[in-house]
Design a protein around this motif. Structure first.
Motif, mmCIF file in Angstrom:
data_model
loop_
_atom_site.group_PDB
_atom_site.id
_atom_site.type_symbol
_atom_site.label_atom_id
_atom_site.label_comp_id
_atom_site.label_asym_id
_atom_site.label_seq_id
_atom_site.Cartn_x
_atom_site.Cartn_y
_atom_site.Cartn_z
ATOM 1 N N ARG A 58 -19.563 -7.806 -32.133
ATOM 2 C CA ARG A 58 -18.973 -9.149 -32.238
ATOM 3 C C ARG A 58 -18.320 -9.528 -30.911
ATOM 4 N N ILE A 59 -17.669 -8.571 -30.265
ATOM 5 C CA ILE A 59 -17.080 -8.817 -28.941
ATOM 6 C C ILE A 59 -18.196 -9.108 -27.936
ATOM 7 N N PHE A 60 -19.328 -8.405 -28.058
ATOM 8 C CA PHE A 60 -20.466 -8.687 -27.173
ATOM 9 C C PHE A 60 -20.910 -10.148 -27.323
ATOM 10 N N VAL A 61 -20.951 -10.638 -28.568
ATOM 11 C CA VAL A 61 -21.349 -12.030 -28.812
ATOM 12 C C VAL A 61 -20.427 -12.969 -28.041
ATOM 13 N N TYR A 62 -19.130 -12.765 -28.164
ATOM 14 C CA TYR A 62 -18.166 -13.630 -27.481
ATOM 15 C C TYR A 62 -18.237 -13.445 -25.963
ATOM 16 N N HIS A 63 -18.493 -12.235 -25.523
ATOM 17 C CA HIS A 63 -18.572 -11.938 -24.091
ATOM 18 C C HIS A 63 -19.700 -12.735 -23.435
ATOM 19 N N MET A 64 -20.754 -12.956 -24.183
ATOM 20 C CA MET A 64 -21.910 -13.642 -23.611
ATOM 21 C C MET A 64 -21.579 -15.051 -23.136
ATOM 22 N N SER A 65 -20.533 -15.665 -23.688
ATOM 23 C CA SER A 65 -20.165 -17.024 -23.266
ATOM 24 C C SER A 65 -19.219 -17.031 -22.065
ATOM 25 N N ALA A 66 -18.783 -15.852 -21.624
ATOM 26 C CA ALA A 66 -17.883 -15.773 -20.464
ATOM 27 C C ALA A 66 -18.686 -15.829 -19.169
ATOM 28 N N GLU A 67 -18.190 -16.562 -18.214
ATOM 29 C CA GLU A 67 -18.824 -16.659 -16.894
ATOM 30 C C GLU A 67 -18.668 -15.309 -16.182
ATOM 31 N N PRO A 68 -19.786 -14.715 -15.690
ATOM 32 C CA PRO A 68 -19.669 -13.445 -14.966
ATOM 33 C C PRO A 68 -18.662 -13.557 -13.815
ATOM 34 N N GLY A 69 -17.801 -12.566 -13.726
ATOM 35 C CA GLY A 69 -16.789 -12.542 -12.679
ATOM 36 C C GLY A 69 -15.522 -13.311 -13.019
ATOM 37 N N SER A 70 -15.504 -13.999 -14.164
ATOM 38 C CA SER A 70 -14.333 -14.783 -14.556
ATOM 39 C C SER A 70 -13.259 -13.884 -15.167
ATOM 40 N N ARG A 71 -12.108 -14.468 -15.367
ATOM 41 C CA ARG A 71 -11.001 -13.738 -16.015
ATOM 42 C C ARG A 71 -11.411 -13.308 -17.422
ATOM 43 N N MET A 72 -12.077 -14.196 -18.178
ATOM 44 C CA MET A 72 -12.507 -13.853 -19.533
ATOM 45 C C MET A 72 -13.530 -12.721 -19.524
ATOM 46 N N ASP A 73 -14.412 -12.723 -18.546
ATOM 47 C CA ASP A 73 -15.381 -11.645 -18.399
ATOM 48 C C ASP A 73 -14.646 -10.313 -18.253
ATOM 49 N N ALA A 74 -13.628 -10.284 -17.422
ATOM 50 C CA ALA A 74 -12.843 -9.064 -17.217
ATOM 51 C C ALA A 74 -12.108 -8.651 -18.492
ATOM 52 N N VAL A 75 -11.581 -9.627 -19.210
ATOM 53 C CA VAL A 75 -10.872 -9.335 -20.469
ATOM 54 C C VAL A 75 -11.826 -8.715 -21.479
ATOM 55 N N PHE A 76 -13.029 -9.290 -21.617
ATOM 56 C CA PHE A 76 -14.001 -8.743 -22.558
ATOM 57 C C PHE A 76 -14.432 -7.337 -22.143
ATOM 58 N N LYS A 77 -14.654 -7.114 -20.867
ATOM 59 C CA LYS A 77 -15.051 -5.781 -20.392
ATOM 60 C C LYS A 77 -13.972 -4.748 -20.731
ATOM 61 N N GLN A 78 -12.709 -5.123 -20.532
ATOM 62 C CA GLN A 78 -11.607 -4.211 -20.848
ATOM 63 C C GLN A 78 -11.522 -3.962 -22.357
ATOM 64 N N ALA A 79 -11.667 -5.021 -23.152
ATOM 65 C CA ALA A 79 -11.619 -4.884 -24.613
ATOM 66 C C ALA A 79 -12.748 -3.977 -25.111
ATOM 67 N N GLU A 80 -13.947 -4.173 -24.591
ATOM 68 C CA GLU A 80 -15.096 -3.358 -24.998
ATOM 69 C C GLU A 80 -14.864 -1.886 -24.682
ATOM 70 N N LEU A 81 -14.345 -1.618 -23.481
ATOM 71 C CA LEU A 81 -14.069 -0.238 -23.086
ATOM 72 C C LEU A 81 -13.018 0.386 -24.004
ATOM 73 N N ARG A 82 -11.962 -0.355 -24.279
ATOM 74 C CA ARG A 82 -10.892 0.172 -25.136
ATOM 75 C C ARG A 82 -11.364 0.402 -26.573
ATOM 76 N N ILE A 83 -12.136 -0.518 -27.108
ATOM 77 C CA ILE A 83 -12.656 -0.347 -28.472
ATOM 78 C C ILE A 83 -13.485 0.935 -28.552
ATOM 79 N N LEU A 84 -14.319 1.163 -27.554
ATOM 80 C CA LEU A 84 -15.171 2.346 -27.556
ATOM 81 C C LEU A 84 -14.346 3.624 -27.370
ATOM 82 N N ARG A 85 -13.475 3.632 -26.373
ATOM 83 C CA ARG A 85 -12.745 4.862 -26.037
ATOM 84 C C ARG A 85 -11.549 5.167 -26.937
#
Length: 164
Positions: free
Chosen positions: A41-68
């Motif tokens: 579900r986070i991947f779905v939302y991440h897809m709408s974030a502009e690469p390199g944007s603040r939201m892109d970074a937030v989603f990347k951090q959230a994905e890493l934390r959810i997994l780890r």
């Protein structure tokens, strides 16, 4: 050949505390499933974030934390407690239950879950490296696969296919 006294004590403890171990296993599975349902579900939302944007970074951090922090530790705990339940069950009714259709069904669904877990970990790395190749539709369509596997597992274990 009999088990050494230390092993026998562990098995006796597991048999005597079967419901506690089962409860801990269920809690670990709930956490694992929560993370496995959340990440796509986070991947779905991440897809709408502009690469390199603040939201892109937030989603990347959230994905890493959810997994780890959620998915990986919960899977490890679910596997450990599940293994302990198998040990206890084998002491109660022998190893033959592992070949029962309900258990083989559970094992097949678990193999799928382990594979899906690995697939999502790889997808998380691709998102982190801006190399996602999957569509939003793909992530929406596959979001519920872990829950379908959980349904199969729970019903196979709780009903034993009504073959008591």
């Amino acid at each position: 050949m009999s088990a050494d006294p230390g092993s026998r004590r562990v098995i006796d403890f597991l048999v005597q505390n079967f419901n506690l171990v089962r409860g801990l296993h269920i809690l670990a599975v709930i956490a694992w499933m929560a993370g496995m349902l959340m990440l796509p579900r986070i991947f779905v939302y991440h897809m709408s974030a502009e690469p390199g944007s603040r939201m892109d970074a937030v989603f990347k951090q959230a994905e890493l934390r959810i997994l780890r922090i959620i998915i990986n530790p919960a899977m490890i705990l679910a596997t450990v407690f599940g293994g302990l339940l198998i040990l206890a069950d084998s002491a109660i009714r022998g190893w033959g239950f592992l070949l029962q259709p309900w258990m083989l069904t559970k094992i097949a669904a678990l193999i799928f879950l382990f594979g899906w877990h690995g697939f999502m970990a790889g997808a998380r790395r691709k998102f982190a490296n801006d190399q996602n190749t999957r569509s939003e539709k793909f992530w929406r369509m596959t979001n519920e696969l872990p829950f379908i596997a959980a349904i199969i597992i729970v019903l196979s274990v709780t009903t034993k296919f009504l073959n008591h």
